[in-house]
Design a protein around this motif. Structure first.
Motif, mmCIF file in Angstrom:
data_model
loop_
_atom_site.group_PDB
_atom_site.id
_atom_site.type_symbol
_atom_site.label_atom_id
_atom_site.label_comp_id
_atom_site.label_asym_id
_atom_site.label_seq_id
_atom_site.Cartn_x
_atom_site.Cartn_y
_atom_site.Cartn_z
ATOM 1 N N ASN A 119 55.519 18.693 56.565
ATOM 2 C CA ASN A 119 54.222 19.090 57.109
ATOM 3 C C ASN A 119 53.401 17.865 57.504
ATOM 4 O O ASN A 119 53.799 16.734 57.286
ATOM 5 N N ASN A 120 52.275 18.134 58.136
ATOM 6 C CA ASN A 120 51.356 17.111 58.636
ATOM 7 C C ASN A 120 51.990 16.204 59.683
ATOM 8 O O ASN A 120 51.619 15.047 59.809
ATOM 9 N N PRO A 164 48.341 18.824 63.536
ATOM 10 C CA PRO A 164 49.493 18.681 62.646
ATOM 11 C C PRO A 164 50.237 20.011 62.539
ATOM 12 O O PRO A 164 49.646 21.082 62.666
ATOM 13 N N GLY A 165 51.529 19.932 62.350
ATOM 14 C CA GLY A 165 52.339 21.129 62.177
ATOM 15 C C GLY A 165 53.439 20.882 61.165
ATOM 16 O O GLY A 165 53.691 19.744 60.750
ATOM 17 N N LEU A 166 54.074 21.948 60.764
ATOM 18 C CA LEU A 166 55.253 21.863 59.901
ATOM 19 C C LEU A 166 56.443 21.641 60.818
ATOM 20 O O LEU A 166 56.852 22.537 61.559
ATOM 21 N N TRP A 197 57.960 23.185 65.624
ATOM 22 C CA TRP A 197 56.864 23.142 64.660
ATOM 23 C C TRP A 197 56.383 24.549 64.378
ATOM 24 O O TRP A 197 56.328 25.394 65.268
ATOM 25 N N ASP A 239 53.223 26.683 61.776
ATOM 26 C CA ASP A 239 51.895 26.425 61.214
ATOM 27 C C ASP A 239 52.016 25.456 60.045
ATOM 28 O O ASP A 239 52.935 25.561 59.219
ATOM 29 N N ASN A 240 51.120 24.518 59.987
ATOM 30 C CA ASN A 240 51.194 23.418 59.023
ATOM 31 C C ASN A 240 51.213 23.877 57.569
ATOM 32 O O ASN A 240 51.820 23.228 56.723
ATOM 33 N N ASP A 241 50.579 25.006 57.275
ATOM 34 C CA ASP A 241 50.508 25.458 55.886
ATOM 35 C C ASP A 241 51.651 26.398 55.491
ATOM 36 O O ASP A 241 51.676 26.918 54.379
#
Length: 97
Positions: free
Chosen positions: A54-55, A64-66, A36, A38-40
């Motif tokens: 993501n999420n 949540p992560g990417l 994973w 960072d989600n963004d």
């Protein structure tokens, strides 16, 4: 395991990201699987990387992560380590797909 910040090559939406992965119970005989960021994190222009979503809730956290569905092609417990897994992750991030 969390790696605080790794630099990303041009082509990503950010210059760096944190990386998380699980060390499997059977390590080193069981290979790490998936990771994973960072989600963004996105590719430049807002595109989603291949084999990622993501999420996705990171196991053992509520965050949540990417998620990258990225797997070791050949794991040898006599040779490979968590450092070699991080090299696999870094290689994946250099591919910009």
């Amino acid at each position: 395991m969390t790696i605080g910040s790794i630099s990303l090559p041009l082509g990503w939406s950010r210059a760096a990201t944190s990386i998380r992965f699980l060390v499997p119970t059977g390590y080193p005989f069981a290979a790490p699987d998936c990771f994973w960021a960072d989600n963004d994190l996105m590719l430049e222009g807002g595109r989603m990387p291949c084999n990622a979503g993501n999420n996705n809730i990171i196991p053992e956290t509520a965050q949540p992560g990417l998620w990258f569905s990225w797997h070791v092609q050949a794991w040898n417990p006599n040779r490979d380590t968590l450092s070699s897994w991080m090299n696999t992750i870094a290689d994946r991030l250099r591919r910009l797909q």
